[in-house]
Design a protein around this motif. Structure first.
Motif, mmCIF file in Angstrom:
data_model
loop_
_atom_site.group_PDB
_atom_site.id
_atom_site.type_symbol
_atom_site.label_atom_id
_atom_site.label_comp_id
_atom_site.label_asym_id
_atom_site.label_seq_id
_atom_site.Cartn_x
_atom_site.Cartn_y
_atom_site.Cartn_z
ATOM 1 N N TYR A 1 0.824 -1.199 0.000
ATOM 2 C CA TYR A 1 0.000 0.000 0.000
ATOM 3 C C TYR A 1 0.866 1.261 0.000
ATOM 4 O O TYR A 1 0.552 2.250 -0.677
ATOM 5 N N ASP A 2 1.951 1.238 0.774
ATOM 6 C CA ASP A 2 2.809 2.415 0.890
ATOM 7 C C ASP A 2 3.431 2.778 -0.462
ATOM 8 O O ASP A 2 3.480 3.951 -0.834
ATOM 9 N N LEU A 3 3.903 1.756 -1.177
ATOM 10 C CA LEU A 3 4.495 2.023 -2.490
ATOM 11 C C LEU A 3 3.441 2.530 -3.458
ATOM 12 O O LEU A 3 3.697 3.467 -4.230
ATOM 13 N N LEU A 4 2.257 1.941 -3.431
ATOM 14 C CA LEU A 4 1.172 2.384 -4.309
ATOM 15 C C LEU A 4 0.822 3.849 -4.044
ATOM 16 O O LEU A 4 0.667 4.642 -4.973
ATOM 17 N N TYR B 1 -7.259 -6.098 -8.269
ATOM 18 C CA TYR B 1 -6.662 -6.867 -7.179
ATOM 19 C C TYR B 1 -6.951 -8.339 -7.431
ATOM 20 O O TYR B 1 -7.865 -8.709 -8.173
ATOM 21 N N LEU B 2 -6.151 -9.189 -6.813
ATOM 22 C CA LEU B 2 -6.321 -10.633 -6.942
ATOM 23 C C LEU B 2 -5.994 -11.259 -5.591
ATOM 24 O O LEU B 2 -4.974 -10.934 -4.982
ATOM 25 N N VAL B 3 -6.867 -12.147 -5.137
ATOM 26 C CA VAL B 3 -6.697 -12.780 -3.820
ATOM 27 C C VAL B 3 -5.940 -14.097 -3.983
ATOM 28 O O VAL B 3 -6.259 -14.913 -4.840
ATOM 29 N N MET C 1 -2.895 -5.438 -7.514
ATOM 30 C CA MET C 1 -2.464 -5.810 -6.171
ATOM 31 C C MET C 1 -2.711 -7.290 -5.928
ATOM 32 O O MET C 1 -3.721 -7.857 -6.362
ATOM 33 N N LEU C 2 -1.780 -7.938 -5.211
ATOM 34 C CA LEU C 2 -1.940 -9.317 -4.769
ATOM 35 C C LEU C 2 -2.122 -9.301 -3.257
ATOM 36 O O LEU C 2 -1.375 -8.623 -2.547
ATOM 37 N N THR C 3 -3.099 -10.042 -2.759
ATOM 38 C CA THR C 3 -3.338 -10.054 -1.324
ATOM 39 C C THR C 3 -3.831 -11.414 -0.877
ATOM 40 O O THR C 3 -4.517 -12.123 -1.616
ATOM 41 N N ALA C 4 -3.454 -11.801 0.340
ATOM 42 C CA ALA C 4 -3.968 -13.033 0.942
ATOM 43 C C ALA C 4 -5.184 -12.729 1.814
ATOM 44 O O ALA C 4 -5.760 -13.627 2.418
ATOM 45 N N ARG C 5 -5.566 -11.468 1.854
ATOM 46 C CA ARG C 5 -6.680 -11.050 2.691
ATOM 47 C C ARG C 5 -7.990 -11.133 1.908
ATOM 48 O O ARG C 5 -8.090 -10.649 0.796
ATOM 49 N N LEU C 6 -8.993 -11.738 2.539
ATOM 50 C CA LEU C 6 -10.271 -11.967 1.858
ATOM 51 C C LEU C 6 -11.303 -10.895 2.153
ATOM 52 O O LEU C 6 -12.347 -10.848 1.514
ATOM 53 N N ASP D 1 -13.122 -4.985 3.017
ATOM 54 C CA ASP D 1 -12.451 -3.723 3.354
ATOM 55 C C ASP D 1 -11.049 -3.666 2.756
ATOM 56 O O ASP D 1 -10.604 -2.607 2.298
ATOM 57 N N ASP D 2 -10.336 -4.800 2.766
ATOM 58 C CA ASP D 2 -8.985 -4.832 2.208
ATOM 59 C C ASP D 2 -9.009 -4.559 0.708
ATOM 60 O O ASP D 2 -8.168 -3.835 0.177
ATOM 61 N N ARG D 3 -9.979 -5.145 0.033
ATOM 62 C CA ARG D 3 -10.076 -4.934 -1.409
ATOM 63 C C ARG D 3 -10.485 -3.502 -1.728
ATOM 64 O O ARG D 3 -9.979 -2.887 -2.671
ATOM 65 N N VAL D 4 -11.391 -2.976 -0.932
ATOM 66 C CA VAL D 4 -11.809 -1.582 -1.122
ATOM 67 C C VAL D 4 -10.631 -0.644 -0.887
ATOM 68 O O VAL D 4 -10.416 0.312 -1.643
ATOM 69 N N ASP D 5 -9.846 -0.930 0.151
ATOM 70 C CA ASP D 5 -8.673 -0.095 0.436
ATOM 71 C C ASP D 5 -7.692 -0.103 -0.724
ATOM 72 O O ASP D 5 -7.103 0.932 -1.069
ATOM 73 N N ALA D 6 -7.483 -1.265 -1.339
ATOM 74 C CA ALA D 6 -6.556 -1.370 -2.462
ATOM 75 C C ALA D 6 -7.022 -0.520 -3.636
ATOM 76 O O ALA D 6 -6.248 0.221 -4.248
#
Length: 227
Positions: free
Chosen positions: A60-63, A98-100, A77-82, A85-90
């Protein structure tokens, strides 16, 4: 396209790079935020695949940094978070998609194509110029009803030219999008691939003009503008 993959899991990073390289993309790999910042400081990229959880901080910081500088680099974005809120934040931070994790590499390839089409104002996977059709999903090039066999790098060059019709593209830009930082290929290699592409396309629909001192300009015959 020239891609930067920012992922600290070596097996995941290598698998992504190997798969996307087979499609003709040039991939550079970074395992940390520091490495990614170094790459971004010396090389322009078309798209960045960015993991959120990295050893030295959050993706997130780099983005946020690159968006604060006004850079329009496409980011998946790649995330292990489902969590939603995490996807909205991205997305709110400026990600294009984004991709989980875990994910199927085919889905990543499809999302990459979709982001690239949106960036170029395209509505589907087909790039056309007269009787030339390039399916960016299957990587098949046809001229009329005839299949045109191109190498992966020739396909990449054609994709760049079709996506940038009418725009003058500097030789240095083409070089950076066709070759990785570790590849020993001089600027003359661009001229070689331009010549190969001209010979392999049995069509008068797409003209590739050499503008000495400026670069190259591709256009559908009869629609050229002077640089």
């Amino acid at each position: 396209m020239r891609l930067l993959i920012v992922e600290d899991a070596e097996d995941v990073c290598d698998a992504i790079a190997e798969s996307l390289s087979r499609l003709g993309h040039v991939c550079d790999k970074a395992r940390t935020l520091a490495d990614a910042r170094q790459f971004l400081g010396v090389q322009p990229f078309d798209l960045m695949i960015l993991d959120i959880n990295l050893p030295d901080g959050s993706g997130y910081d780099l983005l946020k940094e690159i968006r604060a500088r006004g850079e329009t680099l496409a980011v998946i974005m790649l995330t292990a978070r489902l969590g939603v809120d995490d996807r909205v934040d991205a997305l709110d931070a400026g990600a294009d998609d984004y991709l989980v994790k875990p994910f199927d590499i085919r889905e990543l390839e499809a999302r990459l194509r979709a982001v690239a089409r949106r960036r170029h104002g395209e509505t589907d996977a087909i790039l056309e110029a007269g009787d030339i059709r390039f399916n960016t999903a299957t990587r098949q090039v046809t001229v009329g009803e005839q299949i045109c066999e191109l190498t992966r790098r020739e396909q990449s060059l054609l994709e760049i030219l079709l996506s940038s019709r009418g725009r003058v593209i500097a030789k240095e830009e083409l070089h950076s999008r066709l070759f990785g930082l570790g590849e020993e290929a001089g600027l003359n290699a661009v001229e070689l691939y331009i010549a190969r592409l001209r010979k392999k396309l049995p069509s008068a629909s797409l003209e590739i003009r050499t503008l000495r001192g400026l670069g190259y300009q591709a256009f559908v015959s009869g629609t050229a503008r002077r640089a």
